[in-house]
Design a protein around this motif. Structure first.
Motif, PDB file in Angstrom:
ATOM      1  N   GLY A  80       0.887  -1.251   0.040  1.00  0.00           N
ATOM      2  CA  GLY A  80      -0.068   0.076   0.034  1.00  0.00           C
ATOM      3  C   GLY A  80       0.867   1.276  -0.029  1.00  0.00           C
ATOM      4  N   PHE A  81       1.917   1.214  -0.611  1.00  0.00           N
ATOM      5  CA  PHE A  81       2.866   2.297  -0.827  1.00  0.00           C
ATOM      6  C   PHE A  81       2.209   3.196  -1.990  1.00  0.00           C
ATOM      7  N   MET A  82       2.011   4.508  -1.726  1.00  0.00           N
ATOM      8  CA  MET A  82       1.516   5.203  -2.615  1.00  0.00           C
ATOM      9  C   MET A  82       1.982   6.077  -3.565  1.00  0.00           C
ATOM     10  N   ARG A  83       3.455   5.987  -3.503  1.00  0.00           N
ATOM     11  CA  ARG A  83       4.152   7.106  -4.354  1.00  0.00           C
ATOM     12  C   ARG A  83       4.730   6.341  -5.697  1.00  0.00           C
ATOM     13  N   ILE A  84       5.052   6.911  -6.700  1.00  0.00           N
ATOM     14  CA  ILE A  84       5.565   5.984  -7.801  1.00  0.00           C
ATOM     15  C   ILE A  84       7.088   6.160  -7.613  1.00  0.00           C
ATOM     16  N   LEU A  85       7.715   5.120  -7.580  1.00  0.00           N
ATOM     17  CA  LEU A  85       9.277   4.818  -7.540  1.00  0.00           C
ATOM     18  C   LEU A  85       9.869   4.976  -8.743  1.00  0.00           C
ATOM     19  N   SER A  86      11.133   5.768  -8.815  1.00  0.00           N
ATOM     20  CA  SER A  86      11.530   5.952  -9.984  1.00  0.00           C
ATOM     21  C   SER A  86      12.922   4.928 -10.388  1.00  0.00           C
ATOM     22  N   LYS A  87      13.254   5.032 -11.674  1.00  0.00           N
ATOM     23  CA  LYS A  87      14.255   3.918 -11.953  1.00  0.00           C
ATOM     24  C   LYS A  87      15.494   3.822 -11.018  1.00  0.00           C
ATOM     25  N   PRO A  88      15.993   5.055 -10.631  1.00  0.00           N
ATOM     26  CA  PRO A  88      17.163   4.995  -9.405  1.00  0.00           C
ATOM     27  C   PRO A  88      16.929   4.209  -8.406  1.00  0.00           C
ATOM     28  N   PHE A  89      15.570   3.960  -7.861  1.00  0.00           N
ATOM     29  CA  PHE A  89      15.281   3.195  -6.834  1.00  0.00           C
ATOM     30  C   PHE A  89      15.200   1.646  -7.234  1.00  0.00           C
ATOM     31  N   VAL A  90      14.550   1.449  -8.461  1.00  0.00           N
ATOM     32  CA  VAL A  90      14.122   0.104  -8.828  1.00  0.00           C
ATOM     33  C   VAL A  90      15.667  -0.493  -9.139  1.00  0.00           C
ATOM     34  N   ASP A  91      16.757   0.429  -9.716  1.00  0.00           N
ATOM     35  CA  ASP A  91      18.099  -0.126 -10.142  1.00  0.00           C
ATOM     36  C   ASP A  91      18.836  -0.630  -8.919  1.00  0.00           C
ATOM     37  N   ARG A  92      18.495   0.208  -7.661  1.00  0.00           N
ATOM     38  CA  ARG A  92      19.133  -0.101  -6.442  1.00  0.00           C
ATOM     39  C   ARG A  92      18.927  -1.602  -6.089  1.00  0.00           C
ATOM     40  N   PHE A  93      17.727  -2.068  -6.434  1.00  0.00           N
ATOM     41  CA  PHE A  93      17.234  -3.704  -5.745  1.00  0.00           C
ATOM     42  C   PHE A  93      16.775  -4.408  -6.980  1.00  0.00           C
ATOM     43  N   PRO A  94      17.680  -4.669  -7.936  1.00  0.00           N
ATOM     44  CA  PRO A  94      17.276  -5.429  -8.934  1.00  0.00           C
ATOM     45  C   PRO A  94      16.538  -6.674  -8.838  1.00  0.00           C
ATOM     46  N   GLY A  95      15.230  -6.743  -9.386  1.00  0.00           N
ATOM     47  CA  GLY A  95      14.717  -8.099  -9.261  1.00  0.00           C
ATOM     48  C   GLY A  95      14.461  -8.311  -7.823  1.00  0.00           C
ATOM     49  N   ARG A  96      14.370  -7.377  -6.965  1.00  0.00           N
ATOM     50  CA  ARG A  96      14.232  -7.523  -5.545  1.00  0.00           C
ATOM     51  C   ARG A  96      13.018  -6.496  -4.858  1.00  0.00           C
ATOM     52  N   VAL A  97      12.305  -5.866  -5.825  1.00  0.00           N
ATOM     53  CA  VAL A  97      11.072  -5.153  -5.299  1.00  0.00           C
ATOM     54  C   VAL A  97       9.797  -5.661  -5.778  1.00  0.00           C
ATOM     55  N   ILE A  98       8.847  -6.045  -4.861  1.00  0.00           N
ATOM     56  CA  ILE A  98       7.783  -6.582  -5.130  1.00  0.00           C
ATOM     57  C   ILE A  98       6.507  -5.773  -4.734  1.00  0.00           C
ATOM     58  N   ASN A  99       5.501  -5.603  -5.326  1.00  0.00           N
ATOM     59  CA  ASN A  99       4.366  -5.134  -5.117  1.00  0.00           C
ATOM     60  C   ASN A  99       2.987  -5.711  -4.971  1.00  0.00           C
ATOM     61  N   ILE A 100       1.869  -5.507  -4.424  1.00  0.00           N
ATOM     62  CA  ILE A 100       0.585  -6.219  -4.404  1.00  0.00           C
ATOM     63  C   ILE A 100      -0.385  -5.098  -4.914  1.00  0.00           C
ATOM     64  N   HIS A 101      -1.330  -5.562  -5.865  1.00  0.00           N
ATOM     65  CA  HIS A 101      -2.237  -4.656  -6.680  1.00  0.00           C
ATOM     66  C   HIS A 101      -3.491  -5.200  -6.372  1.00  0.00           C
ATOM     67  N   PRO A 102      -4.647  -4.221  -6.110  1.00  0.00           N
ATOM     68  CA  PRO A 102      -6.076  -4.934  -5.774  1.00  0.00           C
ATOM     69  C   PRO A 102      -6.791  -4.968  -7.270  1.00  0.00           C
ATOM     70  N   SER A 103      -6.214  -5.544  -8.251  1.00  0.00           N
ATOM     71  CA  SER A 103      -7.027  -6.023  -9.595  1.00  0.00           C
ATOM     72  C   SER A 103      -6.177  -7.075 -10.220  1.00  0.00           C
ATOM     73  N   LEU A 104      -6.699  -7.562 -11.228  1.00  0.00           N
ATOM     74  CA  LEU A 104      -6.064  -8.598 -12.091  1.00  0.00           C
ATOM     75  C   LEU A 104      -5.166  -7.813 -13.338  1.00  0.00           C
TER      76      LEU A 104
END
Ligand code: GRF
Length: 192
Positions: A80-104
């Motif tokens: 339930g984190f409501m901010r969009i994370l940019s590439k510099p964040f995702v690149d720090r944890f490659p393949g290690r960031v997971i989200n849950i979303h309430p739709s298919l």
């Protein structure tokens, strides 16, 4: 773990004995997030990285990643984190960031997923857990569960039914992740 709101998914992870010991910290963009209180009650370090104090999404994302690393976090679970994370964040944890979303996903990305599913009149919606990339509610899908939509559903009743599935599915996925039984290899989800 990153959370902005009530943190009921976070609570299911804190309550899971196989997961709790792996939670290095809980970080929120909102000082008032109940998720922070849940962390403190569970004896888990809780910190705020406020959006307003950083001049751009990039600087916010970098500050957030710094806090996660400071606590020794090796992966990041969004609950339930409501901010969009940019590439510099995702690149720090490659393949290690997971989200849950309430739709298919890929149906109904975004903040109003449950409302959008209802207004489209779908008969089945659900929950998706996925690895995060730099696009919103996008990235390799790890697991999904379907939830029926009833003709008299409101946003609240449908979201409550979706959340019941979330509380089963997220701990299952996060357990596999912290055990090293789930990963991302060449862009593909791999389960052991
Ligand atoms: C959940 O429905 C999750 O799918 C979405 O945000 C909601 C968070 O709820 N990303 P909570 O804070 O865990 O109660």
């Amino acid at each position: 773990m990153l959370a902005s709101g009530s943190g009921t998914n976070l609570q299911t992870l804190i309550d899971d004995p196989d997961v709790k010991g792996h939670i290095a910290c809980v970080v929120s963009d909102k000082p008032s997030a109940l998720a922070l209180e849940r962390a403190r009650q569970g004896g888990i370090p809780a910190e705020v990285v406020s959006w307003g104090k950083h001049g751009s999404r990039e600087l916010f994302s970098i500050a957030l990643a710094d806090v996660v690393e400071k606590h020794g976090g090796k992966g990041v679970i969004l609950a339930g984190f409501m901010r969009i994370l940019s590439k510099p964040f995702v690149d720090r944890f490659p393949g290690r960031v997971i989200n849950i979303h309430p739709s298919l996903l890929p149906s109904f990305p975004g903040r109003r997923a449950v409302e959008d599913a209802l207004s489209h009149g779908v008969k089945v919606s659900g929950v998706t857990v996925h690895f995060v990339d730099e696009q919103v509610d996008h990235g390799p899908i790890i697991a999904q569960r379907a939830v029926p939509v009833r003709s008299d559903d409101t946003v609240e009743t449908l979201h409550a039914r979706v959340q019941e599935e979330e509380y089963q599915l997220y701990p299952e996925v996060v357990r596999a992740f912290v055990d090293g039984r789930l990963g991302l290899v060449d862009g593909k989800v791999v389960w052991d």
